[in-house]
Motif scaffolding. Structure first.
Motif, PDB file in Angstrom:
ATOM      1  N   ASP A  32      -7.554  -5.998   7.044  1.00 19.76           N
ATOM      2  CA  ASP A  32      -6.787  -5.070   7.365  1.00 19.76           C
ATOM      3  C   ASP A  32      -7.324  -4.091   6.935  1.00 19.76           C
ATOM      4  OD1 ASP A  32      -4.474  -2.963   6.834  1.00 19.76           O
ATOM      5  OD2 ASP A  32      -3.579  -4.323   6.134  1.00 19.76           O
ATOM      6  N   PHE A  33      -7.444  -3.222   8.116  1.00 16.28           N
ATOM      7  CA  PHE A  33      -8.237  -1.794   8.299  1.00 16.28           C
ATOM      8  C   PHE A  33      -8.071  -0.703   7.074  1.00 16.28           C
ATOM      9  CE2 PHE A  33      -9.819  -3.301  12.228  1.00 16.28           C
ATOM     10  CZ  PHE A  33     -11.381  -3.449  11.900  1.00 16.28           C
ATOM     11  N   ALA A  34      -6.348  -0.369   6.924  1.00 14.79           N
ATOM     12  CA  ALA A  34      -5.320   1.246   6.719  1.00 14.79           C
ATOM     13  C   ALA A  34      -5.865   0.312   5.171  1.00 14.79           C
ATOM     14  CB  ALA A  34      -4.239   0.701   6.755  1.00 14.79           C
ATOM     15  N   LYS A  35      -5.693  -0.463   4.624  1.00 14.50           N
ATOM     16  CA  LYS A  35      -6.364  -1.524   3.169  1.00 14.50           C
ATOM     17  C   LYS A  35      -7.407  -1.174   2.973  1.00 14.50           C
ATOM     18  CE  LYS A  35      -2.517  -4.446   2.434  1.00 14.50           C
ATOM     19  NZ  LYS A  35      -1.909  -5.872   2.011  1.00 14.50           N
ATOM     20  N   ALA A  36      -8.219  -1.555   4.117  1.00 12.83           N
ATOM     21  CA  ALA A  36     -10.087  -1.713   3.771  1.00 12.83           C
ATOM     22  C   ALA A  36      -9.838  -0.201   3.593  1.00 12.83           C
ATOM     23  CB  ALA A  36     -10.623  -2.147   4.703  1.00 12.83           C
ATOM     24  N   ALA A  37     -10.163   0.532   3.958  1.00 13.35           N
ATOM     25  CA  ALA A  37      -9.724   2.570   3.448  1.00 13.35           C
ATOM     26  C   ALA A  37      -9.604   2.816   2.828  1.00 13.35           C
ATOM     27  CB  ALA A  37      -9.440   2.969   4.924  1.00 13.35           C
ATOM     28  N   GLU A  38      -8.722   2.433   2.054  1.00 13.93           N
ATOM     29  CA  GLU A  38      -8.304   2.702   0.675  1.00 13.93           C
ATOM     30  C   GLU A  38      -9.144   2.059  -0.390  1.00 13.93           C
ATOM     31  OE1 GLU A  38      -5.511   4.286  -2.365  1.00 13.93           O
ATOM     32  OE2 GLU A  38      -5.901   4.716  -0.096  1.00 13.93           O
ATOM     33  N   VAL A  39      -9.418   0.492  -0.313  1.00 18.41           N
ATOM     34  CA  VAL A  39     -10.025   0.190  -0.940  1.00 18.41           C
ATOM     35  C   VAL A  39     -11.585   0.649  -0.909  1.00 18.41           C
ATOM     36  CG1 VAL A  39     -11.803  -1.594  -1.265  1.00 18.41           C
ATOM     37  CG2 VAL A  39      -8.685  -1.827  -1.008  1.00 18.41           C
ATOM     38  N   LEU A  40     -12.287   1.160  -0.533  1.00 17.61           N
ATOM     39  CA  LEU A  40     -12.979   2.262  -0.094  1.00 17.61           C
ATOM     40  C   LEU A  40     -12.860   3.366  -0.610  1.00 17.61           C
ATOM     41  CD1 LEU A  40     -14.920   1.552   3.475  1.00 17.61           C
ATOM     42  CD2 LEU A  40     -15.421   0.634   1.097  1.00 17.61           C
ATOM     43  N   ARG A  41     -11.940   4.468  -0.651  1.00 13.57           N
ATOM     44  CA  ARG A  41     -11.890   5.245  -1.064  1.00 13.57           C
ATOM     45  C   ARG A  41     -11.735   5.221  -2.519  1.00 13.57           C
ATOM     46  NH1 ARG A  41      -8.240   8.385  -3.149  1.00 13.57           N
ATOM     47  NH2 ARG A  41      -6.359   6.895  -3.279  1.00 13.57           N
ATOM     48  N   GLU A  42     -11.197   4.729  -3.285  1.00 14.93           N
ATOM     49  CA  GLU A  42     -10.256   3.392  -4.793  1.00 14.93           C
ATOM     50  C   GLU A  42     -12.205   4.350  -5.457  1.00 14.93           C
ATOM     51  OE1 GLU A  42      -8.210   1.269  -5.130  1.00 14.93           O
ATOM     52  OE2 GLU A  42      -6.369   2.793  -4.048  1.00 14.93           O
ATOM     53  N   ARG A  43     -13.184   3.076  -4.107  1.00 16.90           N
ATOM     54  CA  ARG A  43     -14.175   2.799  -5.020  1.00 16.90           C
ATOM     55  C   ARG A  43     -15.072   3.795  -4.956  1.00 16.90           C
ATOM     56  NH1 ARG A  43     -15.137  -3.106  -2.399  1.00 16.90           N
ATOM     57  NH2 ARG A  43     -13.695  -4.289  -3.705  1.00 16.90           N
ATOM     58  N   GLY A  44     -15.039   4.700  -3.709  1.00 17.36           N
ATOM     59  CA  GLY A  44     -15.509   6.090  -4.204  1.00 17.36           C
ATOM     60  C   GLY A  44     -15.491   7.089  -4.807  1.00 17.36           C
TER      61      GLY A  44
END
Length: 169
Positions: A32-44
Motif C-alpha cells: 500500500d503506497f499511501a501507508k508506506a509513505a506514512e510509515v516513511l514519514r513517521e520514521r523520518g
C-alpha cells in the motif's frame, strides 16, 4: 510479500527515502503506497528528532530578490557538513525558505506566536510555524524536518533578514 523494483522506485521518487527503507515500508504495509509513505514519514520524523541535538555549523547564506528588486531576503541555513551544504537539495531548501521570508515577513525564526504589531494587526506566526507558500499542507518546520530525514543531518534556520524598498528604521 515480494516487492517489485518498480514499486520501490515509484515510492522512492515520491518520498526521497532510501531504497531499502522504501522496500521495507512496502513489505510492511503489503504494497500500500499511501501507508508506506506514512510509515516513511513517521520514521523520518523520528530520525529528525534524534539529530536535532547535533551541532550544525556549516551551511550557506541564501539571498532572494523579488518584485523587481523591491523586496529581498537573506537566510542563514546551517547543517552539519559542507558536503550537505553543497547539495542541490539543501540549496533548494535554502532558496525556498528565503522566498518564504520575502513573501511573509515573519517576525522571528521560532518560538511562541509573536506579539501583535503596534497598528493592531493580527498576531504573526514565527517562520517555522508558517504554512509553506508552495504547499500549504506543510509548515516550514515540517519541511526542514523532511530534509533532515532525507539528508541525514541536522538542519537549522539560524537567522534571516528581510528588506523592502522604502521600509526601514
Amino acid at each position: 510479500m515480494s516487492v517489485s523494483t518498480a514499486d520501490v522506485k515509484k515510492l522512492r521518487e515520491q518520498t526521497g527515502a532510501g531504497i531499502m527503507e522504501c522496500r521495507n515500508a512496502l513489505a510492511e504495509t503489503g504494497g500500500d503506497f499511501a501507508k508506506a509513505a506514512e510509515v516513511l514519514r513517521e520514521r523520518g520524523q523520528q530520525r529528525a528528532e534524534k539529530k536535532s541535538g547535533r551541532e550544525a555549523k556549516q551551511g550557506l547564506i541564501e539571498p532572494y530578490i523579488h518584485a523587481g528588486g523591491r523586496v529581498g531576503a537573506l537566510v542563514e541555513l546551517n547543517c552539519e557538513t559542507d558536503f550537505v551544504a553543497r547539495t542541490e537539495q539543501f540549496r533548494t531548501l535554502a532558496h525556498d525558505i528565503a522566498m518564504q521570508v520575502a513573501a511573509t515577513n515573519p517576525s522571528s525564526v521560532s518560538g511562541e506566536v509573536a506579539a501583535a504589531q503596534a497598528d493592531g494587526a493580527e498576531e504573526e506566526l514565527p517562520l517555522l510555524d508558517q504554512p509553506f507558500i508552495k504547499n500549504e499542507k506543510v509548515t516550514i518546520g515540517e519541511l526542514v524536518k523532511q530534509h533532515i530525514a532525507s539528508l541525514g543531518e541536522n538542519i537549522v534556520v539560524r537567522r534571516f533578514v528581510r528588506y523592502e524598498l522604502g521600509q526601514g528604521e
